[in-house]
Design an enzyme around this catalytic site. Structure first.
Site, PDB file in Angstrom:
ATOM      1  N   THR A  66      -4.056  -3.370  -4.639  1.00  0.00           N
ATOM      2  CA  THR A  66      -4.297  -4.729  -5.118  1.00  0.00           C
ATOM      3  C   THR A  66      -4.102  -5.735  -3.991  1.00  0.00           C
ATOM      4  O   THR A  66      -3.143  -5.639  -3.219  1.00  0.00           O
ATOM      5  CB  THR A  66      -3.335  -5.057  -6.277  1.00  0.00           C
ATOM      6  OG1 THR A  66      -3.526  -4.114  -7.333  1.00  0.00           O
ATOM      7  CG2 THR A  66      -3.573  -6.460  -6.817  1.00  0.00           C
ATOM      8  N   ALA A 108       0.826  -1.208   0.000  1.00  0.00           N
ATOM      9  CA  ALA A 108       0.000   0.000   0.000  1.00  0.00           C
ATOM     10  C   ALA A 108       0.864   1.264   0.000  1.00  0.00           C
ATOM     11  O   ALA A 108       1.383   1.682   1.035  1.00  0.00           O
ATOM     12  CB  ALA A 108      -0.922  -0.001   1.215  1.00  0.00           C
ATOM     13  N   LEU A 109       0.980   1.872  -1.172  1.00  0.00           N
ATOM     14  CA  LEU A 109       1.719   3.123  -1.331  1.00  0.00           C
ATOM     15  C   LEU A 109       0.792   4.250  -1.796  1.00  0.00           C
ATOM     16  O   LEU A 109       0.809   5.344  -1.238  1.00  0.00           O
ATOM     17  CB  LEU A 109       2.849   2.928  -2.346  1.00  0.00           C
ATOM     18  CG  LEU A 109       3.718   4.152  -2.656  1.00  0.00           C
ATOM     19  CD1 LEU A 109       4.565   4.543  -1.435  1.00  0.00           C
ATOM     20  CD2 LEU A 109       4.628   3.882  -3.861  1.00  0.00           C
ATOM     21  N   GLU A 164       1.748   1.241 -11.648  1.00  0.00           N
ATOM     22  CA  GLU A 164       3.173   0.980 -11.413  1.00  0.00           C
ATOM     23  C   GLU A 164       4.068   1.838 -12.304  1.00  0.00           C
ATOM     24  O   GLU A 164       5.047   1.381 -12.876  1.00  0.00           O
ATOM     25  CB  GLU A 164       3.482  -0.504 -11.594  1.00  0.00           C
ATOM     26  CG  GLU A 164       2.776  -1.348 -10.561  1.00  0.00           C
ATOM     27  CD  GLU A 164       3.577  -2.519 -10.075  1.00  0.00           C
ATOM     28  OE1 GLU A 164       4.824  -2.449 -10.077  1.00  0.00           O
ATOM     29  OE2 GLU A 164       2.952  -3.497  -9.675  1.00  0.00           O
ATOM     30  N   GLN A 167      -4.505  -8.313 -47.537  1.00  0.00           N
ATOM     31  CA  GLN A 167      -3.209  -7.751 -47.139  1.00  0.00           C
ATOM     32  C   GLN A 167      -3.343  -6.746 -46.001  1.00  0.00           C
ATOM     33  O   GLN A 167      -2.475  -6.681 -45.109  1.00  0.00           O
ATOM     34  CB  GLN A 167      -2.540  -7.078 -48.339  1.00  0.00           C
ATOM     35  CG  GLN A 167      -1.093  -6.684 -48.071  1.00  0.00           C
ATOM     36  CD  GLN A 167      -0.432  -6.060 -49.285  1.00  0.00           C
ATOM     37  OE1 GLN A 167      -0.861  -5.004 -49.752  1.00  0.00           O
ATOM     38  NE2 GLN A 167       0.602  -6.716 -49.796  1.00  0.00           N
ATOM     39  N   GLN A 181     -10.177  -4.259 -33.920  1.00  0.00           N
ATOM     40  CA  GLN A 181     -10.486  -3.747 -35.262  1.00  0.00           C
ATOM     41  C   GLN A 181     -10.650  -4.894 -36.251  1.00  0.00           C
ATOM     42  O   GLN A 181     -11.543  -4.871 -37.102  1.00  0.00           O
ATOM     43  CB  GLN A 181      -9.367  -2.800 -35.718  1.00  0.00           C
ATOM     44  CG  GLN A 181      -9.720  -1.932 -36.909  1.00  0.00           C
ATOM     45  CD  GLN A 181     -10.721  -0.832 -36.565  1.00  0.00           C
ATOM     46  OE1 GLN A 181     -11.014  -0.590 -35.395  1.00  0.00           O
ATOM     47  NE2 GLN A 181     -11.255  -0.185 -37.579  1.00  0.00           N
ATOM     48  N   THR A 208       3.211   5.455 -14.716  1.00  0.00           N
ATOM     49  CA  THR A 208       2.578   5.778 -15.994  1.00  0.00           C
ATOM     50  C   THR A 208       3.620   5.808 -17.111  1.00  0.00           C
ATOM     51  O   THR A 208       4.828   5.870 -16.877  1.00  0.00           O
ATOM     52  CB  THR A 208       1.903   7.152 -15.931  1.00  0.00           C
ATOM     53  OG1 THR A 208       2.928   8.153 -15.732  1.00  0.00           O
ATOM     54  CG2 THR A 208       0.886   7.226 -14.794  1.00  0.00           C
ATOM     55  N   SER A 209       3.135   5.789 -18.344  1.00  0.00           N
ATOM     56  CA  SER A 209       4.058   5.896 -19.486  1.00  0.00           C
ATOM     57  C   SER A 209       4.848   7.196 -19.424  1.00  0.00           C
ATOM     58  O   SER A 209       6.026   7.242 -19.802  1.00  0.00           O
ATOM     59  CB  SER A 209       3.271   5.820 -20.800  1.00  0.00           C
ATOM     60  OG  SER A 209       2.763   4.522 -21.007  1.00  0.00           O
ATOM     61  N   GLU A 249      -2.148   6.856  -2.545  1.00  0.00           N
ATOM     62  CA  GLU A 249      -3.173   7.522  -1.729  1.00  0.00           C
ATOM     63  C   GLU A 249      -4.070   8.374  -2.627  1.00  0.00           C
ATOM     64  O   GLU A 249      -3.748   8.616  -3.798  1.00  0.00           O
ATOM     65  CB  GLU A 249      -2.510   8.418  -0.678  1.00  0.00           C
ATOM     66  CG  GLU A 249      -1.656   7.650   0.323  1.00  0.00           C
ATOM     67  CD  GLU A 249      -1.084   8.536   1.426  1.00  0.00           C
ATOM     68  OE1 GLU A 249      -0.359   8.002   2.276  1.00  0.00           O
ATOM     69  OE2 GLU A 249      -1.382   9.758   1.430  1.00  0.00           O
TER      70      GLU A 249
END
Length: 373
Positions: free
Chosen positions: A148, A114-115, A353, A269, A326, A355-356, A117
């Site tokens: 989690t 738990a980190l 964990e 194709q 798609q 973000t990009s 908040e």
């Protein structure tokens, strides 16, 4: 050998019930018990503490295969292994390891970490949860969210600040057993994806734990957390590879079965190019992930490679799911089609964990340090 073992279990026992678990948003104790029987819940843990041995390469293989079958099962395993259990195994003292690790490694218990908040996600140093010394104990107050495994955990690792005036230098890490008085766990419902995993809010109201439950040194918690996240990104990258692989397989299968204009989709194709791009992305992500895992296992610098793997794999699995849907066309948006769930499950991977955007910051920092002017 490990891959075949996990894949066989995942296809026989996990995959058949994944749609129902997702629909009900229900945690599967059966899936967890199955992973425990295979020894997956102790991968990377010293056999002296009841673990299965191995390292990040082995855990990456297991997590990928579980994610290919059911992303919820894989995130349960990844959070248990790479976050909660790993923190105690790496930074706990001998007494703490002896007391907590064997049960967790065997799968009898589940670990949570738990980190995050309500007011601190990527900015973890801004946490407001406090830890106060009182009568020889630690007393925790505050709240955590999006945790989690919290509802099903036997043992939680919780981060709190003993002195908010000094920012991250006051953060400590604590072992908090389930059922601790003053700790309330509230399940968070209605997620878009990964619905069969436990995600919870934790409310701490004068939750008192023994002084011996402090992990490592006071004020070192933030460093521990960042070290753990550096490693756990490899696990999430592996999960993303599994998601991408599942999307690829669904797309290839459907493209060969569905006919348009008198021939299978796979003979067009435009569809072939999509399949080629998905397959190339999955392969690239897997190579990057296993490379980072190998560096980590060999004790070599790996932080940059782990962030690259997490960035590449998470972005790719979202692209794979998009293109696979798609290819499916209209049927892809219905729950009867597995790609619908894969599409929903993939979305959060570029968020949790790290973000990009955070991954790009880490990578850029490393690159600028490598090539100074």
């Amino acid at each position: 050998m490990l891959q075949n073992l996990v894949r066989d279990f995942a296809e026989r026992e996990v995959m058949p019930r994944s749609a129902e678990l997702d629909e009900k948003a229900e945690f599967s104790h059966e899936n967890w018990e199955g992973m425990a029987r295979l020894g997956l819940t102790g991968i990377g843990v010293d056999p002296a503490y009841g673990g299965s041995g191995g390292g990040f390469r082995q855990s990456s293989i297991a997590i990928e295969e579980m994610a290919r079958a059911d992303v919820a099962a894989s995130v349960t395993l990844a959070a248990h292994l790479g976050l909660g259990l790993e923190t105690i195994a790496r930074f706990g003292n001998e007494e703490q390891k002896q007391q907590y690790v064997p049960s967790l490694a065997s799968g009898k218990g589940i670990a949570a970490w738990a980190l995050t908040e309500p007011g601190s996600g990527s900015d973890a140093a801004a946490m407001q949860t406090t830890a106060t010394r009182r009568n020889g104990s630690w007393v925790l107050n505050g709240s955590k969210q999006f945790i989690t495994n919290a509802e099903v955990a036997e043992t939680l690792v919780i981060f709190a600040n003993q002195d908010r005036s000094i920012g991250y230098r006051g953060v400590c890490a604590f072992i908090v057993p389930a059922g601790t008085p003053g700790m309330q766990i509230n399940p968070q419902h209605n997620k878009m994806g990964i619905r069969a995993s436990s995600t919870c809010e934790i409310v701490l109201d004068d939750a008192e734990i023994p002084a011996a439950n402090l992990i490592g040194e006071p004020g070192m918690g933030f460093r521990y957390a960042m070290d753990i996240l550096d490693s756990s990104r490899i696990s999430i990258a592996a999960q993303c590879v599994g998601i991408g692989q599942a999307a690829l397989e669904e797309a290839v299968r459907y493209a060969q079965l569905r006919e348009t204009f008198g021939r299978p989709l796979a003979h067009h194709q435009a569809i072939q190019f999509k399949l080629a791009d998905i397959a190339t992305g999955v392969h690239s992500a897997r190579i990057a992930t296993m490379h980072a895992a190998t560096l980590r296992d060999q004790g070599l610098p790996f932080i940059n490679e782990a962030s690259m793997a997490k960035l590449l794999a998470s972005e790719n699995c979202n692209k794979a799911a998009y293109e696979a849907m798609q290819i499916h066309g209209g049927i892809g948006i219905f729950k009867e089609s597995r790609i619908e769930r894969i599409f929903r499950d993939a979305r959060v991977t570029t968020i949790y964990e790290g973000t990009s955007e955070v991954q790009r910051m880490i990578i850029a920092r490393q690159v600028l340090g490598q090539y100074p002017v």
